[in-house]
Write an enzyme that holds these catalytic residues in place. Structure first.
Site, mmCIF file in Angstrom:
data_model
loop_
_atom_site.group_PDB
_atom_site.id
_atom_site.type_symbol
_atom_site.label_atom_id
_atom_site.label_comp_id
_atom_site.label_asym_id
_atom_site.label_seq_id
_atom_site.Cartn_x
_atom_site.Cartn_y
_atom_site.Cartn_z
ATOM 1 N N ALA A 1 0.817 -1.102 0.158
ATOM 2 C CA ALA A 1 -0.133 0.058 0.052
ATOM 3 C C ALA A 1 0.844 1.389 -0.116
ATOM 4 O O ALA A 1 2.084 0.935 0.165
ATOM 5 C CB ALA A 1 -0.827 -0.035 1.039
ATOM 6 N N GLY B 1 0.673 -4.967 0.568
ATOM 7 C CA GLY B 1 -0.843 -5.046 -0.190
ATOM 8 C C GLY B 1 -0.546 -5.572 -1.691
ATOM 9 O O GLY B 1 -1.535 -6.039 -2.340
ATOM 10 N N GLU C 1 -0.973 -9.147 -1.414
ATOM 11 C CA GLU C 1 -2.506 -9.573 -1.026
ATOM 12 C C GLU C 1 -3.325 -9.108 -2.532
ATOM 13 O O GLU C 1 -4.198 -10.320 -2.691
ATOM 14 C CB GLU C 1 -2.950 -8.352 -0.141
ATOM 15 C CG GLU C 1 -2.518 -8.657 1.457
ATOM 16 C CD GLU C 1 -2.879 -7.638 2.445
ATOM 17 O OE1 GLU C 1 -2.334 -6.179 1.983
ATOM 18 O OE2 GLU C 1 -3.371 -7.901 3.349
ATOM 19 N N GLU D 1 4.450 -5.627 6.820
ATOM 20 C CA GLU D 1 3.570 -4.762 7.476
ATOM 21 C C GLU D 1 3.937 -4.558 8.913
ATOM 22 O O GLU D 1 3.904 -3.733 9.652
ATOM 23 C CB GLU D 1 2.058 -4.950 7.302
ATOM 24 C CG GLU D 1 1.449 -4.707 6.125
ATOM 25 C CD GLU D 1 1.633 -5.738 5.004
ATOM 26 O OE1 GLU D 1 2.370 -6.779 5.211
ATOM 27 O OE2 GLU D 1 0.858 -5.878 4.134
HETATM 28 N N1 3HC Z 1 4.603 3.611 0.183
HETATM 29 C C1 3HC Z 1 5.370 4.759 -0.281
HETATM 30 N N2 3HC Z 1 6.465 4.850 -0.673
HETATM 31 C C2 3HC Z 1 7.158 3.817 -0.483
HETATM 32 C C3 3HC Z 1 6.812 2.508 -0.460
HETATM 33 C C4 3HC Z 1 5.448 2.406 -0.001
HETATM 34 N N3 3HC Z 1 4.910 1.083 0.342
HETATM 35 N N4 3HC Z 1 7.833 1.551 -0.404
HETATM 36 C C5 3HC Z 1 8.859 2.555 -0.815
HETATM 37 N N5 3HC Z 1 8.463 3.761 -1.110
HETATM 38 C C6 3HC Z 1 9.407 4.939 -1.364
HETATM 39 C C7 3HC Z 1 10.641 5.182 -0.337
HETATM 40 O O1 3HC Z 1 10.093 6.267 0.709
HETATM 41 C C8 3HC Z 1 11.507 5.791 -1.193
HETATM 42 O O2 3HC Z 1 11.325 7.084 -1.532
HETATM 43 P P1 3HC Z 1 12.307 8.340 -1.772
HETATM 44 O O3 3HC Z 1 13.090 7.739 -2.814
HETATM 45 O O4 3HC Z 1 11.454 9.459 -1.717
HETATM 46 O O5 3HC Z 1 13.167 8.219 -0.300
HETATM 47 C C9 3HC Z 1 11.329 5.040 -2.658
HETATM 48 O O6 3HC Z 1 10.027 4.393 -2.590
HETATM 49 C C10 3HC Z 1 12.048 3.821 -2.914
HETATM 50 O O7 3HC Z 1 12.366 2.931 -1.794
HETATM 51 P P2 3HC Z 1 13.776 2.417 -1.155
HETATM 52 O O8 3HC Z 1 14.576 3.514 -1.094
HETATM 53 O O9 3HC Z 1 13.440 1.711 -0.118
HETATM 54 O O10 3HC Z 1 14.083 1.424 -2.477
HETATM 55 P P3 3HC Z 1 14.755 0.091 -2.243
HETATM 56 O O11 3HC Z 1 14.735 -0.409 -3.727
HETATM 57 O O12 3HC Z 1 15.859 -0.171 -1.358
HETATM 58 O O13 3HC Z 1 13.519 -0.758 -1.584
HETATM 59 C C11 3HC Z 1 11.284 -2.002 -1.346
HETATM 60 C C12 3HC Z 1 12.543 -1.137 -2.195
HETATM 61 C C13 3HC Z 1 11.965 -3.353 -0.709
HETATM 62 C C14 3HC Z 1 9.874 -2.085 -1.670
HETATM 63 C C15 3HC Z 1 11.596 -0.990 0.155
HETATM 64 O O14 3HC Z 1 11.094 0.300 -0.222
HETATM 65 C C16 3HC Z 1 10.118 -1.354 1.167
HETATM 66 O O15 3HC Z 1 10.555 -2.273 1.833
HETATM 67 N N6 3HC Z 1 9.116 -0.695 1.119
HETATM 68 C C17 3HC Z 1 8.239 -0.899 2.032
HETATM 69 C C18 3HC Z 1 7.243 -2.107 1.756
HETATM 70 C C19 3HC Z 1 6.196 -2.322 2.693
HETATM 71 O O16 3HC Z 1 6.352 -1.963 3.829
HETATM 72 N N7 3HC Z 1 5.126 -2.641 2.008
HETATM 73 C C20 3HC Z 1 3.826 -2.657 3.030
HETATM 74 C C21 3HC Z 1 3.130 -1.713 3.014
HETATM 75 S S1 3HC Z 1 1.744 -1.529 4.224
HETATM 76 C C22 3HC Z 1 0.708 -2.369 3.574
HETATM 77 O O17 3HC Z 1 0.817 -2.777 2.307
HETATM 78 C C23 3HC Z 1 -0.739 -2.620 3.968
HETATM 79 C C24 3HC Z 1 -1.524 -3.435 3.448
HETATM 80 O O18 3HC Z 1 -1.520 -4.589 3.972
HETATM 81 C C25 3HC Z 1 -2.694 -3.031 3.646
#
Ligand code: 3HC
Length: 720
Positions: A60, A99, A102, A122
């Site tokens: 998400a 997400g 999911e 998450e």
């Molecule tokens: N939402 C918004 N922005 C995100 C994001 C997300 N889920 N994931 C990454 N970004 C942004 C980062 O803030 C970063 O922004 P910036 O360049 O302005 O600093 C940019 O994307 C690139 O991210 P990384 O520097 O982390 O890039 P990497 O290539 O090193 O890593 C990744 C990629 C493995 C996808 C890592 O970004 C990551 O772990 N992201 C989070 C994933 C996550 O937590 N997903 C679950 C979200 S909650 C959810 O899905 C709820 C659902 O269950 C309802």
């Protein structure tokens, strides 16, 4: 955001929301509309969901979590996918997370590219997979794997995902082409068995047993952290409740987490960590406009614990290192120890035997710095003495090539004073590693008044390359980390006033610190602090005695000096603030009545009337003093933003990430309240300069709109 096209009777929904194809509102809308359109199109036989660029959706959009959201929500999109009359195939590459996974679990089939990874991270954001991930994953993998994956946030490889039943096929080559080929092989098969909402959890009858076992582990591993337990409860629901009710339970638990303080801190930490890698210098240079040099070779001066640890970090990343040590025996020992440490990594499965050999091949020892004329960077890691460091830098200045960066692993000394003895102060910077350097993730980089943007860009980039979290600090006494840390000072005063070391340690550990301050002191050695205090006294031309209670008008506690005088140097001597059972080689601290007696005697001699100290006071005194210094650090531009400070604390001092860091914690308590308590303690303890309230904090509390810097609340509003 979602491109729609029809090819060979496949509707291709290509998600295009760089950089990670997060499921923002427009993506959710695009998916929903795309699936409805394809379902209604007689020319379409099947639907393929695929990510453009480097990944399938990685979750998400976390930025949306701190704003009022808008429908369609992810579960609605998901159910539209599942109830489509055409089979939906998710083609996964990159990182299909949260997400994103999911969405894939709502699809009827999942095809993964060989290098793809899937997972539910998450929990690291203080959340649970809130779009029925906790209900659907167990239906594919069974409870044990789902519990492990969701509560740990672990990403699994495509191969493992196939083994667990999460994906139906792993492919190589062109993902879209391979997905179409797979789709053709299953077209016409009934969709009902592929709908996870209609399936049961196969090992549901074992749920209580698995739940209890997992809970026991989690409570041990993640003390004080809420989300893993909520994940577990939701997974239990998936096995105990009908699908719809389980999904409702998941939604309730998700909302509770989302509105809680821990998730706010963890989401903040996610962005803070990324923000810390971006920097701006007062002269306008920044990470956006400064290019780093490529570091192809390095030297480390000093083969003590720090020097050896730094050398390990570099060789592990493939950077050849010359380790310089005058003392031949010490050099020999250091090289041998590095070999042992890497052997340990092999045993732990963190590197292969070949990788270890590769590391050792690019490490060489040298007795003098004459050999360093060709290296790209030198990191000096001798003991903390300005004169010695200046002598070394003077020599390096003459020997090294003009483009070489000269860095010091100092933890406190002024970089300008070190740079002043060189002809190229623009090439001089601080690279402060934390012990043990090959484990601790923080690299505190320091710039002086003449350090060039290229130098800053290079050391920040180097940190990233060697797997560290780099944070930039302006030079000052102690930089961000050591200057700000007032926990030890206040803890010693609290002991003088009435608490005992183990009381304080317990409160700090209950707060979430992995180890109390007195246990840490025993571990690192009472003599370390003693030497620093002696150096400080020497500089000021004073002599410290066991009765010293004030130094230059500042309150001073000589309790630790008393321990030193008794030869209680901590764990290494079996006695310090605690006692240790060295015979059994145990590192477990035991409360020692002799220490209590020593403290009581000390107080009697100094006529300090002891009193009952509450846990609240312990937290306030230790943390608010630190926070106050943090604001002074911001005020002076030593740290550019509060995120930098919080990341230093998370990675340098293991501050609980679920509290965000001292600055974020203060914002959660309420800055006004924190400020008032700081003023109260300033009145109560006028002889402790660190209680003098920060002007910036005062200004923030009284005129929040006039503060010109990008504090985290602004950051939170604008970026989250
Ligand atoms: N939402 C918004 N922005 C995100 C994001 C997300 N889920 N994931 C990454 N970004 C942004 C980062 O803030 C970063 O922004 P910036 O360049 O302005 O600093 C940019 O994307 C690139 O991210 P990384 O520097 O982390 O890039 P990497 O290539 O090193 O890593 C990744 C990629 C493995 C996808 C890592 O970004 C990551 O772990 N992201 C989070 C994933 C996550 O937590 N997903 C679950 C979200 S909650 C959810 O899905 C709820 C659902 O269950 C309802």
């Amino acid at each position: 955001m979602v491109d729609y096209r029809v090819e060979d009777q496949f509707a291709i929904l290509e998600i295009n929301n760089p950089p990670v194809n997060a499921l923002s509102l427009h993506v959710r809308e695009g998916l929903l509309n795309g699936v409805l359109r394809a379902s209604a199109d007689n020319n379409v036989k099947a639907i393929i969901l695929i990510g453009k660029g480097k990944t399938f959706p990685s979750g998400a959009d976390i930025k949306e979590f701190s704003r009022p959201g808008k429908a369609p929500w992810l579960p609605e999109v998901g159910h539209t996918i599942e109830s489509s009359n055409k089979p939906v195939f998710s083609a996964l590459h990159g990182t299909a997370l949260g997400g994103g996974l999911e969405i894939a679990l709502f699809s009827h089939y999942r095809i993964a590219e060989k290098t793809a990874k899937v997972g539910f991270p998450e929990v690291h954001l203080g959340l649970l997979p809130g779009a029925e991930g906790t209900i659907r994953l167990p239906r594919l993998t069974g409870l044990v794997i789902a519990m492990e994956m969701i509560t740990s946030g672990r990403q699994v490889s495509a191969k493992e995902a196939l083994k667990f039943g999460i994906v139906d096929k792993v492919v190589e080559g062109n993902l879209l082409k391979e997905t179409k080929a797979f789709a053709k092989s299953v077209l016409g098969q009934p969709l009902e068995p592929r709908k996870l909402s209609l399936c049961g959890v196969k090992d549901a009858d074992q749920v209580d047993k698995y739940y209890e076992a997992a809970l026991k582990e989690l409570l041990k591993k993640y003390r004080g952290v809420i989300a893993p337990v909520s994940c577990l409860k939701s997974i239990r629901g998936s096995a105990q409740l009908p699908y719809k009710e389980a999904a409702e339970l998941e939604r309730t638990l998700f909302s509770e987490l989302m509105s809680g303080a821990q998730s706010a801190a963890l989401r903040y930490s996610f962005f803070a960590e990324r923000a810390a890698s971006r920097w701006n210098l007062p002269n306008g240079a920044s990470s956006a406009n400064s290019k780093p040099l490529t570091i192809k070779s390095a030297a480390v001066i000093g083969a003590g614990t720090m020097g050896s640890g730094i050398a390990i970090c570099l060789i592990r990343s493939g950077i050849p290192v010359i380790l310089v040590e005058q003392n031949e025996k010490m050099l020999e020992n250091a090289l041998r120890n590095i070999g042992y440490i890497l052997q340990g990594s092999v045993k732990l499965g963190r590197m292969t035997v070949d990788q270890r050999s590769d590391c050792l091949r690019i490490l060489q020892g040298a007795a003098s710095i004459e050999k360093l004329k060709d290296v790209d960077i030198v990191i000096e890691a001798v003991y903390e003495n300005l004169k010695l460091k200046q002598e070394i830098f003077e020599k390096l200045d003459k020997i090294c090539k003009p483009t070489a960066l000269l860095c010091s692993n100092t933890s406190t000394l002024d970089i300008d004073l070190i740079a002043s003895v060189t002809s190229k102060p623009d090439r001089v910077a601080g690279t402060h590693f934390f012990a043990p350097a090959y484990i601790m993730k923080l690299l505190e980089n320091i710039y002086g008044s003449k350090t060039s943007p290229i130098t800053v860009a290079t050391i920040m980039d180097l940190g990233k390359k060697i797997g560290k979290i780099s944070v930039l600090s302006k030079t000052c006494d102690g930089f961000i980390a050591n200057r700000m840390n007032k926990i030890g000072t206040e803890a010693a005063f609290l002991v003088e006033e009435g608490a005992l070391p183990h009381d304080i340690d317990q409160v700090l550990e209950d707060f979430g610190m992995p180890m109390g301050v007195f246990k840490v002191s025993d571990l690192s050695g009472i003599d370390i602090g003693w030497s620093i205090r002696q150096e400080m006294a020497k500089k000021q031309g004073i002599t410290l005695t066991l009765e010293t209670h004030y130094v230059s008008g500042e309150r001073y506690s000589s309790l630790a000096d008393r321990l030193y005088n008794l030869g209680r140097l901590g764990l290494k001597t079996g006695k310090g603030w605690y006692r240790y059972n060295n015979a059994s080689n145990s590192r477990k601290p035991i409360i020692d009545p002799d220490v209590t007696d020593m403290i009581l005697n000390h107080c009697e001699k100094l006529r300090i009337k002891r009193r009952q100290i509450s846990p609240q006071e312990i937290i306030e005194r230790c943390l608010y003093a630190t926070v106050n210094e943090g604001f002074k650090i911001l005020e002076e531009g030593v740290a550019e933003k509060p995120e930098d400070i919080d990341i230093v604390w998370q990675y340098g001092f293991s501050f609980p990430r679920y509290r965000g860091g001292p600055m974020f914690y203060a914002s959660q308590v309420g800055l006004k309240k924190v400020y008032e308590r700081i003023c109260y303690y300033h009145e109560s303890f006028p002889y402790s300069k660190h209680w003098l309230p920060s002007d910036l904090l005062k200004k923030l509390v009284s005129h929040p709109n006039e503060v010109p810097i990008n504090l985290w609340m602004n950051y939170t509003n604008s970026k989250l």
